[in-house]
Write a protein that holds these residues in place. Structure first.
Motif: not given
Length: 915
Positions: A795-813
């Motif tokens: 649910r948390m990941r679906d609410a904050s999709t990262n559409r950039t080529p960078l790695f989201d330190l907080k939200q990404d897998a």
């Protein structure tokens, strides 16, 4: 340090003393009796009654008392029995006593003739406030000084005249009363005078009315009050008057003298005032060569010590009430306590002050003359030297030169004019000022300094200078700003060169944005001008962090923190005590209390930021300090917001703030929100409504935007039943909810919760409930627990999709939230058997404990802990640059692999792979 002086025969030293004794030999016995007692607080009333008993009128009796006291002081001082404090305290006490005694008698006479003056608005009887200024106001009056007075009355109106009385306006009444008081004190009659009186400090000086109403004083200070008058009014002390009228006057004078901001512009004002005084002294010395060596107004004299003390009062007294002290000696000691001056410097200044004041008194002991200069003839100089306990005049002059040289050096260090740019830079300054279109000259100058893109930097400079905000500045401010920019350019170049990273243009742009924002507050420009090392630190900080540049631009008052080179971290207990003192001082003024909370938090946060940018704090230590600081602010807010709840039913609220999230886990950042809930334990019928008011007020105090900014955004969504639940809960209701109704994700949140502030007993109950809930045996529901954890993560990941080529330190897998979920799952799954997992130790420590217990592979626990540490560091670094917490995948490839491996180990039974 006070140096005791050897004794000397009084009659051989003071011609005035000898004449006074010779005029009536019986005086010798009386003064001898008096001289055997400490005169710091003599019984002036009893001494006066002795004089009055002889049947002489009050004016003569008061003069005879003055002469007796002066003779006693001369004798005690020269016989080594009295120190400087006793002498000045006794003289101040006599001046206060004489004013009160004469005023009482004269007031009665005028009331008998004209009736009691009444206020036109209040109808209250009016009393005159006699304000002691100068050394009398500061409790440090010398033995042959005049006294500087100001007469103030509360309201206009007129006297309530009875039969046979002629009514007067209040103004005329108090002018007459003032004239009579001056005559009673200063008129020379058979027994001399009591005190010379100087009224030149009153509003409009000698051309102003002798007595002024409160309204007149207020209008004058607001409209016409000059910088030197702020200096004079620092020492204003009401000797007479009603308490409420004195408080009203203080409310008028305080904002005029003590500005709420740090007023570094006063340095230049005092510098100019001192220059005028020195010019007059030099003129007098040229006209009268025998008046050299002025120990009061001369170079390195008493006045320079007073200026050194009072400049800090005028700069900081608006924010630090303790610095509103009137005594020069006490102020100097406070400067050492506040670490605004070194203790050794203060000790030397106090030694010089004592020496110069003792010398001043001995000059005046000769003939009871108001003098501050060494006498012209050698015989008198030799007598003064002996009175100072020195063998001869050359030794006296050498000691005098030594003390004055130290004072002059300290004065120059504080007041030297640092605003003039070096000659080689002046041409560029003038080029920008005269013709901003001459980009080529500016660009060449920047290229010479080593700027990587001098053309772009030159355009940025010109654009700033042409901004309407700067074009409308007064000429003095524009000149000072130009000087600062010119001084800053080579420092920008040097900072970028030393750092080896970053661009000149970015650093210059941040600095220009800051200067443009503060340009209208001349005090900030003055600070940077008077303390060039502060400008250097500003540039280094702005180069290191875009967020720091923005923070400083929003809160320029924090420039003061950069003056402090101690580099340490204040103990939270000391911060809490200091904050409480300041809030107590502002009691009843909620607006000021809100600003005090913000100023304290921002100042402490800024000190941490400076250490952080200097590489002296790890991310973990920084988070600990920021969390401890937030705890202090939360506790103070609860305590003082409660005092504003008019319906409160107890003095100390049985109320607690529970921290969740970043604050709960002691992982707070510079701009983190506070996730909190509120609990109470109170059976009183008023408790629910009062504590709901307190909670609302707490949120308002935290989130309100004031001139000092904001404290924290507050999130209360984790309270029982979330947004639909009550804002405050009883401890019993919270316990029922956690045991019977809470979702798994709420128990996950509970792993990072802790008592933050408020009632300690409630805090202990919360911690007990938390431990019992987390240690529930969930082995029979292990699959359900995993499923619920995974659902919440999706649910948390679906609410904050990262559409950039960078790695989201907080939200990404494989990122920080995955690590936090792993730890929360391990706590909920295994705490029943391993209660040590419920300790609020942070994710890295709990991973290590889980590895040591064999719940996960110890090596993998260590690598995932290291990954969390690295990601927090990268997140912190990005945020300091004002950027989102996203990085190139290559920076964290190995770390995310380890996180996903652990996720696979723990959750593969449910989802087959990390989602």
């Amino acid at each position: 340090m006070t140096i005791p002086l050897p004794t000397i025969a009084t009659a051989c030293a003071s011609r005035w003393y000898q004449r006074w004794v010779d005029a009536a030999p019986d005086r010798l016995e009386r003064v001898g009796t008096l001289a055997r007692l400490s005169l710091a607080q003599p019984d002036f009333g009893a001494l006066l009654d002795t004089e009055l008993a002889a049947g002489i009128p009050l004016p003569r009796a008061m003069r005879r008392l003055r002469n007796l006291l002066l003779a006693g002081l001369i004798r005690r001082d020269l016989e080594g029995l009295a120190d400087l404090d006793e002498v000045v305290t006794a003289m101040t006490g006599l001046a206060d006593f004489a004013i009160r005694t004469h005023l009482q008698e004269l007031m009665a006479e005028l009331v008998a003739a004209h009736g009691t003056p009444l206020g036109a608005e209040s109808g209250r009887p009016q009393d005159m406030m006699v304000l002691a200024m100068g050394k009398q106001g500061g409790g440090e009056l010398n033995v042959s000084s005049d006294i500087d007075l100001i007469f103030v009355y509360p309201e206009d109106g007129e006297t309530a005249a009875g039969p046979g009385q002629r009514a007067l306006s209040n103004h005329e009444f108090f002018v007459r009363l003032g004239r009579k008081l001056i005559g009673a004190l200063s008129e020379v009659i058979e027994d001399g005078f009591t005190f010379r009186v100087d009224m030149a400090l009153r509003p409009n000086g000698k051309s102003g009315p002798l007595a002024a109403s409160l309204n007149m004083v207020e209008e004058y200070l607001i409209v016409q009050g000059r910088e030197w008058e702020r200096y004079a009014w620092v020492k204003a002390r009401a000797v007479t008057g009603q308490a409420e009228d004195i408080a009203a006057l203080d409310a008028i004078v305080r904002p005029f003298v003590f500005r709420r901001y740090l007023d570094f512009g006063v340095i230049d004002a005092i510098r100019n005032m001192h220059a005028q005084i020195r010019a007059e002294v030099k003129r007098q010395e040229r006209l009268h060569p025998d008046r050299s060596n002025n120990v009061k107004l001369g170079r390195g004299g008493i006045r320079e010590i007073e200026f050194l003390a009072q400049v800090f009062q005028l700069i900081r007294g608006g924010r630090d009430p303790a610095l509103r002290e009137r005594s020069t000696r006490q102020t100097l000691r406070l400067l050492a306590e506040r670490e605004l001056m070194s203790p050794s410097t203060v000790e030397r200044l106090l030694e010089a002050y004592t020496f110069l004041r003792n010398l001043e008194h001995r000059l005046q002991y000769l003939d009871d003359a108001q003098t501050h200069t060494l006498p012209p003839n050698e015989a008198d100089r030799a007598t003064v030297a002996r009175m100072m306990g020195l063998p001869d005049v050359p030794t006296l002059l050498a000691r005098l030169d030594e003390q004055r040289a130290f004072v002059a050096a300290e004065f120059d260090d504080m007041f030297a004019d640092r605003s003039a740019p070096p000659d080689e830079e002046r041409a560029e300054l003038e080029a920008i000022a005269a013709d901003p279109e001459q980009l080529a000259a500016i660009e060449t100058h920047l290229a010479t300094l080593g700027f990587d893109d001098p053309a772009d930097a030159a355009r940025r400079l010109v654009a700033t200078w042409q901004a309407p905000r700067l074009q409308s500045l007064p000429d003095a401010s524009r000149a000072r700003l130009l000087s600062l920019v010119n001084l800053a350019l080579p420092q920008v170049a040097a900072t970028v060169r030393e750092a080896g990273v970053g661009s000149h243009g970015a650093t210059l742009g941040r600095l220009l944005d800051f200067l443009e924002a503060v340009a209208r507050r001349s005090a900030y420009l003055s600070l940077l001008t008077e303390y060039p090392h502060t400008l250097e630190r500003v540039i280094r900080m702005m180069h290191a962090s875009g967020w720091a540049a923005t923070f400083l631009t929003q809160h320029p008052i924090l420039l003061d923190e950069l003056l402090d080179d101690r580099g340490g971290i204040d103990d939270p207990r000391q911060v809490a005590a200091s904050l409480d003192d300041k809030l107590q001082e502002a009691g009843g003024d909620t607006e000021r209390q809100l600003d005090i909370l913000r100023e304290t938090h921002h100042a402490q946060q800024f000190r941490l930021l400076a250490l952080d940018l200097a590489g002296e704090l790890s991310v973990e230590r920084l988070a600990d300090h920021l969390s401890a600081l937030a705890d202090v602010v939360v506790a103070a807010t609860v305590r003082w917001a409660w005092k504003t709840v008019a319906t409160r039913h107890v003095e100390e609220p049985r109320f607690a703030v529970i921290a969740y999230g970043k604050l709960g886990g002691k992982e707070l950042g510079y701009v983190s929100d506070l996730d909190v809930i509120f609990l109470f334990d109170d059976e009183d019928d008023m408790a629910p409504s009062n504590y709901a008011k307190l909670a609302q007020r707490f949120i308002t105090w935290m989130t309100a935007h004031t001139p000092a900014g904001i404290l924290f955004d507050i999130d209360t969504a984790l309270r029982p039943d979330g947004a639909s639940g009550m804002l405050v809960s009883s401890v019993a209701a919270f316990e029922r909810y956690q045991r019977q109704s809470a979702w798994v994700w709420e128990h996950q949140a509970l792993t990072r919760a802790r008592f933050c502030a408020g009632d300690a007993a409630i805090g202990a109950r919360f911690e007990a409930i938390r431990g019992e809930v987390l240690r529930q045996d969930r082995s029979s529901r292990a699959a359900e627990l995993k499923d619920e954890v995974l659902k919440m993560r999706r649910r948390m990941r679906d609410a904050s999709t990262n559409r950039t080529p960078l790695f989201d330190l907080k939200q990404d897998a494989g990122g920080m939230i995955d690590i936090e979920f792993i730890v929360q799952y391990l706590v909920l799954r295994h705490a029943a058997n391993y209660p040590e997992l419920t300790a609020n130790l942070g994710n890295i420590a709990l991973l290590r404990i889980a590895g040591e217990l064999g719940l996960i592979d110890p090596a993998l626990a260590g690598t995932v802990g290291d990954a969390y540490r690295l990601m927090r560091r990268l997140q912190h670094k990005r945020r300091l640059q004002g950027q989102e917490a996203r990085v190139e995948h290559a920076l964290v490839t190995e770390q995310t692999k380890n996180v996903l491996n652990l996720w696979q180990v723990l959750f593969a039974q449910i989802c087959g792979a990390a989602t």
